[in-house]
Design a protein around this motif. Sequence first.
Motif, PDB file in Angstrom:
ATOM      1  N   PRO A  28      11.097  -5.110 -13.663  1.00  0.00           N
ATOM      2  CA  PRO A  28      10.683  -4.625 -12.764  1.00  0.00           C
ATOM      3  C   PRO A  28      10.304  -3.744 -12.207  1.00  0.00           C
ATOM      4  O   PRO A  28      10.624  -2.264 -12.074  1.00  0.00           O
ATOM      5  CB  PRO A  28      12.111  -5.502 -11.287  1.00  0.00           C
ATOM      6  N   LEU A  29       8.530  -3.641 -11.994  1.00  0.00           N
ATOM      7  CA  LEU A  29       8.100  -1.710 -11.825  1.00  0.00           C
ATOM      8  C   LEU A  29       7.324  -2.001 -10.084  1.00  0.00           C
ATOM      9  O   LEU A  29       6.038  -3.075 -10.297  1.00  0.00           O
ATOM     10  CB  LEU A  29       7.156  -1.340 -12.475  1.00  0.00           C
ATOM     11  N   LEU A  30       7.817  -0.708  -8.632  1.00  0.00           N
ATOM     12  CA  LEU A  30       7.473  -1.136  -7.971  1.00  0.00           C
ATOM     13  C   LEU A  30       6.158  -0.263  -8.012  1.00  0.00           C
ATOM     14  O   LEU A  30       6.416   1.514  -8.040  1.00  0.00           O
ATOM     15  CB  LEU A  30       8.365  -0.911  -6.805  1.00  0.00           C
ATOM     16  N   LEU A  31       4.430  -0.392  -7.818  1.00  0.00           N
ATOM     17  CA  LEU A  31       3.775   0.296  -8.123  1.00  0.00           C
ATOM     18  C   LEU A  31       2.943   0.375  -6.618  1.00  0.00           C
ATOM     19  O   LEU A  31       2.368  -0.722  -6.159  1.00  0.00           O
ATOM     20  CB  LEU A  31       3.134  -0.461  -9.241  1.00  0.00           C
ATOM     21  N   PHE A  32       2.965   1.841  -6.621  1.00  0.00           N
ATOM     22  CA  PHE A  32       2.240   1.893  -4.489  1.00  0.00           C
ATOM     23  C   PHE A  32       0.908   2.935  -4.933  1.00  0.00           C
ATOM     24  O   PHE A  32       0.358   2.670  -5.974  1.00  0.00           O
ATOM     25  CB  PHE A  32       2.867   2.206  -4.452  1.00  0.00           C
ATOM     26  N   PRO A  33       0.153   2.049  -3.839  1.00  0.00           N
ATOM     27  CA  PRO A  33      -1.064   2.664  -4.393  1.00  0.00           C
ATOM     28  C   PRO A  33      -1.418   3.473  -3.177  1.00  0.00           C
ATOM     29  O   PRO A  33      -0.451   4.033  -2.920  1.00  0.00           O
ATOM     30  CB  PRO A  33      -2.128   1.890  -3.509  1.00  0.00           C
ATOM     31  N   THR A  34      -2.581   5.054  -3.553  1.00  0.00           N
ATOM     32  CA  THR A  34      -2.495   6.217  -3.192  1.00  0.00           C
ATOM     33  C   THR A  34      -2.595   5.356  -1.625  1.00  0.00           C
ATOM     34  O   THR A  34      -2.426   4.551  -1.084  1.00  0.00           O
ATOM     35  CB  THR A  34      -3.804   6.478  -3.903  1.00  0.00           C
ATOM     36  N   SER A  35      -2.948   6.775  -1.125  1.00  0.00           N
ATOM     37  CA  SER A  35      -2.969   7.637   0.386  1.00  0.00           C
ATOM     38  C   SER A  35      -4.032   5.697   0.835  1.00  0.00           C
ATOM     39  O   SER A  35      -5.171   6.240   0.452  1.00  0.00           O
ATOM     40  CB  SER A  35      -3.265   9.267   0.934  1.00  0.00           C
ATOM     41  N   MET A  36      -3.850   5.558   2.364  1.00  0.00           N
ATOM     42  CA  MET A  36      -3.851   4.842   2.836  1.00  0.00           C
ATOM     43  C   MET A  36      -4.773   3.538   1.465  1.00  0.00           C
ATOM     44  O   MET A  36      -5.565   2.319   1.783  1.00  0.00           O
ATOM     45  CB  MET A  36      -5.120   4.512   4.079  1.00  0.00           C
ATOM     46  N   GLY A  37      -4.338   3.730   0.341  1.00  0.00           N
ATOM     47  CA  GLY A  37      -4.678   1.624  -0.459  1.00  0.00           C
ATOM     48  C   GLY A  37      -4.550   0.815  -0.408  1.00  0.00           C
ATOM     49  O   GLY A  37      -3.568   0.849   0.350  1.00  0.00           O
ATOM     50  N   ARG A  38      -5.236  -0.339  -0.326  1.00  0.00           N
ATOM     51  CA  ARG A  38      -4.831  -1.554  -0.739  1.00  0.00           C
ATOM     52  C   ARG A  38      -3.958  -1.615  -2.229  1.00  0.00           C
ATOM     53  O   ARG A  38      -3.929  -0.752  -2.737  1.00  0.00           O
ATOM     54  CB  ARG A  38      -5.630  -2.598   0.174  1.00  0.00           C
ATOM     55  N   TYR A  39      -3.094  -2.798  -1.515  1.00  0.00           N
ATOM     56  CA  TYR A  39      -2.617  -4.055  -2.612  1.00  0.00           C
ATOM     57  C   TYR A  39      -3.068  -3.476  -3.956  1.00  0.00           C
ATOM     58  O   TYR A  39      -2.439  -4.168  -4.915  1.00  0.00           O
ATOM     59  CB  TYR A  39      -1.662  -4.824  -2.207  1.00  0.00           C
ATOM     60  N   TYR A  40      -4.879  -4.012  -3.885  1.00  0.00           N
ATOM     61  CA  TYR A  40      -4.944  -4.225  -4.865  1.00  0.00           C
ATOM     62  C   TYR A  40      -5.780  -3.130  -5.643  1.00  0.00           C
ATOM     63  O   TYR A  40      -6.527  -3.671  -6.279  1.00  0.00           O
ATOM     64  CB  TYR A  40      -6.646  -5.394  -4.480  1.00  0.00           C
ATOM     65  N   GLU A  41      -5.897  -2.303  -5.440  1.00  0.00           N
ATOM     66  CA  GLU A  41      -6.537  -0.628  -6.031  1.00  0.00           C
ATOM     67  C   GLU A  41      -6.052  -0.794  -7.487  1.00  0.00           C
ATOM     68  O   GLU A  41      -6.873  -0.018  -8.153  1.00  0.00           O
ATOM     69  CB  GLU A  41      -5.672   0.448  -4.511  1.00  0.00           C
ATOM     70  N   SER A  42      -4.867  -0.193  -7.438  1.00  0.00           N
ATOM     71  CA  SER A  42      -3.916   0.004  -8.946  1.00  0.00           C
ATOM     72  C   SER A  42      -4.943  -1.716  -9.570  1.00  0.00           C
ATOM     73  O   SER A  42      -5.321  -0.642 -11.057  1.00  0.00           O
ATOM     74  CB  SER A  42      -2.531  -0.739  -9.154  1.00  0.00           C
ATOM     75  N   LYS A  43      -5.329  -2.299  -9.815  1.00  0.00           N
ATOM     76  CA  LYS A  43      -6.046  -3.549  -9.987  1.00  0.00           C
ATOM     77  C   LYS A  43      -7.686  -2.998 -10.454  1.00  0.00           C
ATOM     78  O   LYS A  43      -7.665  -3.104 -11.612  1.00  0.00           O
ATOM     79  CB  LYS A  43      -5.705  -4.594  -9.929  1.00  0.00           C
ATOM     80  N   ASP A  44      -8.271  -2.466  -9.049  1.00  0.00           N
ATOM     81  CA  ASP A  44      -9.684  -2.044  -9.730  1.00  0.00           C
ATOM     82  C   ASP A  44      -9.508  -0.830  -9.566  1.00  0.00           C
ATOM     83  O   ASP A  44     -10.388  -0.515  -9.961  1.00  0.00           O
ATOM     84  CB  ASP A  44     -10.354  -1.979  -7.711  1.00  0.00           C
ATOM     85  N   ARG A  45      -8.675   0.167 -10.082  1.00  0.00           N
ATOM     86  CA  ARG A  45      -9.009   1.309 -10.277  1.00  0.00           C
ATOM     87  C   ARG A  45      -8.649   1.139 -12.170  1.00  0.00           C
ATOM     88  O   ARG A  45      -8.292   1.937 -12.903  1.00  0.00           O
ATOM     89  CB  ARG A  45      -7.861   2.360  -9.528  1.00  0.00           C
ATOM     90  N   GLY A  46      -8.295   0.224 -12.674  1.00  0.00           N
ATOM     91  CA  GLY A  46      -8.104   0.281 -13.456  1.00  0.00           C
ATOM     92  C   GLY A  46      -6.315   0.644 -14.684  1.00  0.00           C
ATOM     93  O   GLY A  46      -5.550   0.695 -15.388  1.00  0.00           O
ATOM     94  N   LEU A  47      -5.622   0.576 -12.952  1.00  0.00           N
ATOM     95  CA  LEU A  47      -3.968   1.047 -13.979  1.00  0.00           C
ATOM     96  C   LEU A  47      -3.607  -0.365 -13.854  1.00  0.00           C
ATOM     97  O   LEU A  47      -2.571   0.215 -15.212  1.00  0.00           O
ATOM     98  CB  LEU A  47      -3.600   1.630 -12.633  1.00  0.00           C
ATOM     99  N   ILE A  48      -4.087  -1.271 -13.506  1.00  0.00           N
ATOM    100  CA  ILE A  48      -3.284  -2.799 -14.287  1.00  0.00           C
ATOM    101  C   ILE A  48      -3.389  -2.711 -15.585  1.00  0.00           C
ATOM    102  O   ILE A  48      -2.840  -3.093 -16.839  1.00  0.00           O
ATOM    103  CB  ILE A  48      -3.263  -3.565 -13.513  1.00  0.00           C
ATOM    104  N   ASP A  49      -5.148  -2.213 -16.195  1.00  0.00           N
ATOM    105  CA  ASP A  49      -5.577  -2.849 -17.617  1.00  0.00           C
ATOM    106  C   ASP A  49      -4.888  -1.693 -18.326  1.00  0.00           C
ATOM    107  O   ASP A  49      -5.018  -1.694 -19.303  1.00  0.00           O
ATOM    108  CB  ASP A  49      -7.271  -2.615 -17.884  1.00  0.00           C
ATOM    109  N   ALA A  50      -4.783  -0.592 -17.510  1.00  0.00           N
ATOM    110  CA  ALA A  50      -4.273   0.897 -18.505  1.00  0.00           C
ATOM    111  C   ALA A  50      -3.079   0.082 -18.890  1.00  0.00           C
ATOM    112  O   ALA A  50      -1.996   0.597 -20.168  1.00  0.00           O
ATOM    113  CB  ALA A  50      -4.506   2.329 -17.832  1.00  0.00           C
ATOM    114  N   ILE A  51      -1.769  -0.301 -17.981  1.00  0.00           N
ATOM    115  CA  ILE A  51      -0.593  -1.005 -18.603  1.00  0.00           C
ATOM    116  C   ILE A  51      -0.331  -2.409 -19.252  1.00  0.00           C
ATOM    117  O   ILE A  51       0.397  -3.116 -18.782  1.00  0.00           O
ATOM    118  CB  ILE A  51       0.409  -0.574 -17.690  1.00  0.00           C
TER     119      ILE A  51
END
Length: 235
Positions: A28-51
């Motif tokens: 289990p990985l708890l992955l936080f967004p950046t400042s005032m980011g939303r729950y979908y930010e990591s997906k939209d910014r390609g971080l989910i694709d990267a992993i």
Amino acid sequence: MTENYYKWHSPNLGKEFEMLVFGDKGFPLLLFPTSMGRYYESKDRGLIDAISWFINEGRVKVYCPDSIDASSWYNKNISPEHRAFNHTCYDKLLTEEILPRMESETGLNRIAAAGCSFGGYHAANFAFRHPAKVSYLFSLSGVLDIRSRLDGYYDDNVYYNNPTDFMPGNQDADLWRMGIILGVADSDVTRSQNENLSGILAAKNISHWLDIRPNTSHDWPVWREMLPHYLSLIK
């Protein structure tokens, strides 16, 4: 890859809360967004694709919670005391509402926490506050001192949510068995904060890796390189 969206009324926040979860199984990985980011930010910014390889292979199951930064540390329309209090409510949401879901779904009672920039703050603060629940901390260009958000105000809620302050006196034995990586770009605006926290950890003989990436800056390209590397180190 499997993607699930969750929305529920949080008793700790007194409002609706949202989260995306990627994968069917794994650590289990708890992955936080950046400042005032939303729950979908990591997906939209390609971080989910990267992993995505780690998710598709069942190595990790990734939980991406929303942030409440706009109601806490970044809300200049409320008092600094209220900002710090609101973050304490967010910490209760994480421990009382999200952690139990992660444990139930993965069968593991310790997790990894990660985040970029202000998400790195959230990951580090959560891990160091709750070391019995965190096996790995991956802070990517983390903001590790939040006093600049508080207009000079200080109280216990600030102290216990500011790793630079509470870590020197933190003697929780689980800190010495946590895998800790502080990743930072060589020209990063947060480099000095990461070097300072690394010094605090070194003084306590807490094993960690201060990973300073050459020829990089505080931005998504280096974070998309860092996180897959760090996940590959999970045993």
